[in-house]
Write a protein that holds these residues in place. Sequence first.
Motif, PDB file in Angstrom:
ATOM      1  N   MET A  96       1.172  -1.313   0.127  1.00  0.00           N
ATOM      2  CA  MET A  96      -0.004  -0.016  -0.243  1.00  0.00           C
ATOM      3  C   MET A  96       1.051   0.908   0.187  1.00  0.00           C
ATOM      4  N   THR A  97       0.639   2.113  -0.746  1.00  0.00           N
ATOM      5  CA  THR A  97       0.721   3.926  -0.841  1.00  0.00           C
ATOM      6  C   THR A  97       0.350   4.507   0.045  1.00  0.00           C
ATOM      7  N   VAL A  98       0.995   5.020   1.227  1.00  0.00           N
ATOM      8  CA  VAL A  98       0.956   6.130   1.596  1.00  0.00           C
ATOM      9  C   VAL A  98       1.438   7.607   1.653  1.00  0.00           C
ATOM     10  N   ALA A  99       0.363   9.117   1.748  1.00  0.00           N
ATOM     11  CA  ALA A  99       1.109  10.019   1.308  1.00  0.00           C
ATOM     12  C   ALA A  99       1.097  10.639   2.572  1.00  0.00           C
ATOM     13  N   LEU A 100       2.300  11.409   2.917  1.00  0.00           N
ATOM     14  CA  LEU A 100       2.049  12.379   3.818  1.00  0.00           C
ATOM     15  C   LEU A 100       2.176  13.420   3.649  1.00  0.00           C
ATOM     16  N   MET A 101       0.931  14.071   3.774  1.00  0.00           N
ATOM     17  CA  MET A 101       1.243  15.984   3.268  1.00  0.00           C
ATOM     18  C   MET A 101       1.346  16.818   4.807  1.00  0.00           C
ATOM     19  N   TRP A 102       2.537  18.000   4.358  1.00  0.00           N
ATOM     20  CA  TRP A 102       2.830  19.071   5.614  1.00  0.00           C
ATOM     21  C   TRP A 102       2.368  20.276   4.613  1.00  0.00           C
ATOM     22  N   GLU A 103       1.696  21.024   5.822  1.00  0.00           N
ATOM     23  CA  GLU A 103       1.253  22.091   4.532  1.00  0.00           C
ATOM     24  C   GLU A 103       1.805  22.881   5.666  1.00  0.00           C
ATOM     25  N   ALA A 104       2.400  24.456   5.358  1.00  0.00           N
ATOM     26  CA  ALA A 104       2.513  25.791   6.097  1.00  0.00           C
ATOM     27  C   ALA A 104       2.174  27.110   5.445  1.00  0.00           C
ATOM     28  N   LYS A 105       1.746  28.259   6.288  1.00  0.00           N
ATOM     29  CA  LYS A 105       1.782  29.554   6.143  1.00  0.00           C
ATOM     30  C   LYS A 105       3.207  29.896   6.095  1.00  0.00           C
ATOM     31  N   ALA A 106       3.523  30.537   5.813  1.00  0.00           N
ATOM     32  CA  ALA A 106       4.909  31.422   5.752  1.00  0.00           C
ATOM     33  C   ALA A 106       4.415  32.473   6.775  1.00  0.00           C
ATOM     34  N   ALA A 107       5.271  33.533   7.861  1.00  0.00           N
ATOM     35  CA  ALA A 107       4.765  34.847   8.005  1.00  0.00           C
ATOM     36  C   ALA A 107       5.047  35.522   6.901  1.00  0.00           C
ATOM     37  N   PRO A 108       4.878  37.035   6.985  1.00  0.00           N
ATOM     38  CA  PRO A 108       4.973  37.462   5.913  1.00  0.00           C
ATOM     39  C   PRO A 108       6.789  37.717   5.557  1.00  0.00           C
ATOM     40  N   GLY A 109       6.466  37.343   4.713  1.00  0.00           N
ATOM     41  CA  GLY A 109       7.695  37.446   3.591  1.00  0.00           C
ATOM     42  C   GLY A 109       9.179  36.510   3.982  1.00  0.00           C
ATOM     43  N   ARG A 110       8.649  35.379   4.850  1.00  0.00           N
ATOM     44  CA  ARG A 110       9.393  34.476   4.998  1.00  0.00           C
ATOM     45  C   ARG A 110       9.465  32.804   4.026  1.00  0.00           C
ATOM     46  N   ALA A 111       8.614  32.573   3.107  1.00  0.00           N
ATOM     47  CA  ALA A 111       8.716  31.823   1.952  1.00  0.00           C
ATOM     48  C   ALA A 111       9.576  31.462   1.624  1.00  0.00           C
ATOM     49  N   PRO A 112      10.311  32.310   1.306  1.00  0.00           N
ATOM     50  CA  PRO A 112      12.169  31.389   0.607  1.00  0.00           C
ATOM     51  C   PRO A 112      12.452  30.057   2.137  1.00  0.00           C
ATOM     52  N   GLU A 113      12.408  31.254   3.096  1.00  0.00           N
ATOM     53  CA  GLU A 113      12.941  30.065   4.608  1.00  0.00           C
ATOM     54  C   GLU A 113      12.621  29.171   4.973  1.00  0.00           C
ATOM     55  N   LEU A 114      11.074  29.031   4.897  1.00  0.00           N
ATOM     56  CA  LEU A 114      10.106  28.289   5.621  1.00  0.00           C
ATOM     57  C   LEU A 114      10.280  27.178   4.597  1.00  0.00           C
ATOM     58  N   LEU A 115      10.408  27.624   2.595  1.00  0.00           N
ATOM     59  CA  LEU A 115      10.790  26.290   1.993  1.00  0.00           C
ATOM     60  C   LEU A 115      12.353  25.722   2.322  1.00  0.00           C
ATOM     61  N   ALA A 116      13.469  26.587   2.807  1.00  0.00           N
ATOM     62  CA  ALA A 116      15.160  25.703   3.199  1.00  0.00           C
ATOM     63  C   ALA A 116      14.778  25.112   4.084  1.00  0.00           C
ATOM     64  N   TRP A 117      13.906  25.780   5.065  1.00  0.00           N
ATOM     65  CA  TRP A 117      13.604  25.345   6.460  1.00  0.00           C
ATOM     66  C   TRP A 117      13.272  23.479   6.119  1.00  0.00           C
ATOM     67  N   ALA A 118      12.098  23.257   5.754  1.00  0.00           N
ATOM     68  CA  ALA A 118      11.249  22.408   5.046  1.00  0.00           C
ATOM     69  C   ALA A 118      12.091  21.597   4.371  1.00  0.00           C
ATOM     70  N   ARG A 119      12.914  21.901   3.508  1.00  0.00           N
ATOM     71  CA  ARG A 119      13.675  21.374   3.121  1.00  0.00           C
ATOM     72  C   ARG A 119      14.944  20.305   3.254  1.00  0.00           C
ATOM     73  N   SER A 120      15.604  21.028   4.499  1.00  0.00           N
ATOM     74  CA  SER A 120      16.132  20.284   5.478  1.00  0.00           C
ATOM     75  C   SER A 120      15.943  19.366   6.711  1.00  0.00           C
ATOM     76  N   GLN A 121      14.648  19.121   6.707  1.00  0.00           N
ATOM     77  CA  GLN A 121      14.304  18.402   7.344  1.00  0.00           C
ATOM     78  C   GLN A 121      13.708  16.457   7.379  1.00  0.00           C
ATOM     79  N   HIS A 122      14.922  15.796   7.251  1.00  0.00           N
ATOM     80  CA  HIS A 122      14.714  14.573   7.107  1.00  0.00           C
ATOM     81  C   HIS A 122      15.291  13.840   8.240  1.00  0.00           C
ATOM     82  N   ALA A 123      13.829  13.884   8.652  1.00  0.00           N
ATOM     83  CA  ALA A 123      13.606  12.628   9.703  1.00  0.00           C
ATOM     84  C   ALA A 123      14.098  11.406   9.530  1.00  0.00           C
ATOM     85  N   LEU A 124      14.232  10.678  10.596  1.00  0.00           N
ATOM     86  CA  LEU A 124      14.927   8.945  10.575  1.00  0.00           C
ATOM     87  C   LEU A 124      13.906   8.054  10.172  1.00  0.00           C
ATOM     88  N   GLY A 125      15.007   7.324   9.308  1.00  0.00           N
ATOM     89  CA  GLY A 125      14.548   6.317   8.188  1.00  0.00           C
ATOM     90  C   GLY A 125      13.443   7.264   7.237  1.00  0.00           C
TER      91      GLY A 125
END
Length: 84
Positions: A1-30
Amino acid sequence: MTVALMWEAKAAPGRAPELLAWARSQHALGEALAVRREHFTAPGDRVLVIIWWDAAYDAELPEIPEPPGELVARGVHRWRFERV
C-alpha cells in the motif's frame, strides 16, 4: 500500500523562502525509506511537502516537525492519504 503524508504551512509575511529552505532541510529518521518526497509553493506564502511511503495507512512514519514559530503565520496542517 502507498501512503502519502502531506505537510502544509503558511509562512509569516516575507518568510516563504526561509520556510521552504527549512522544510527541505528536515530529514526525519528513516526517511531514506520513503518512495518519494516533493516540495511545492503556492500563492499566499504556502509551502507544501508530500512524502510517499510503501506502508500501511496506520503505520508509524516520521513526520516533519513544527517549524520555528517566527517562520509561520499559523500552525502546520497535516494529512495522510492512501492510494486507491
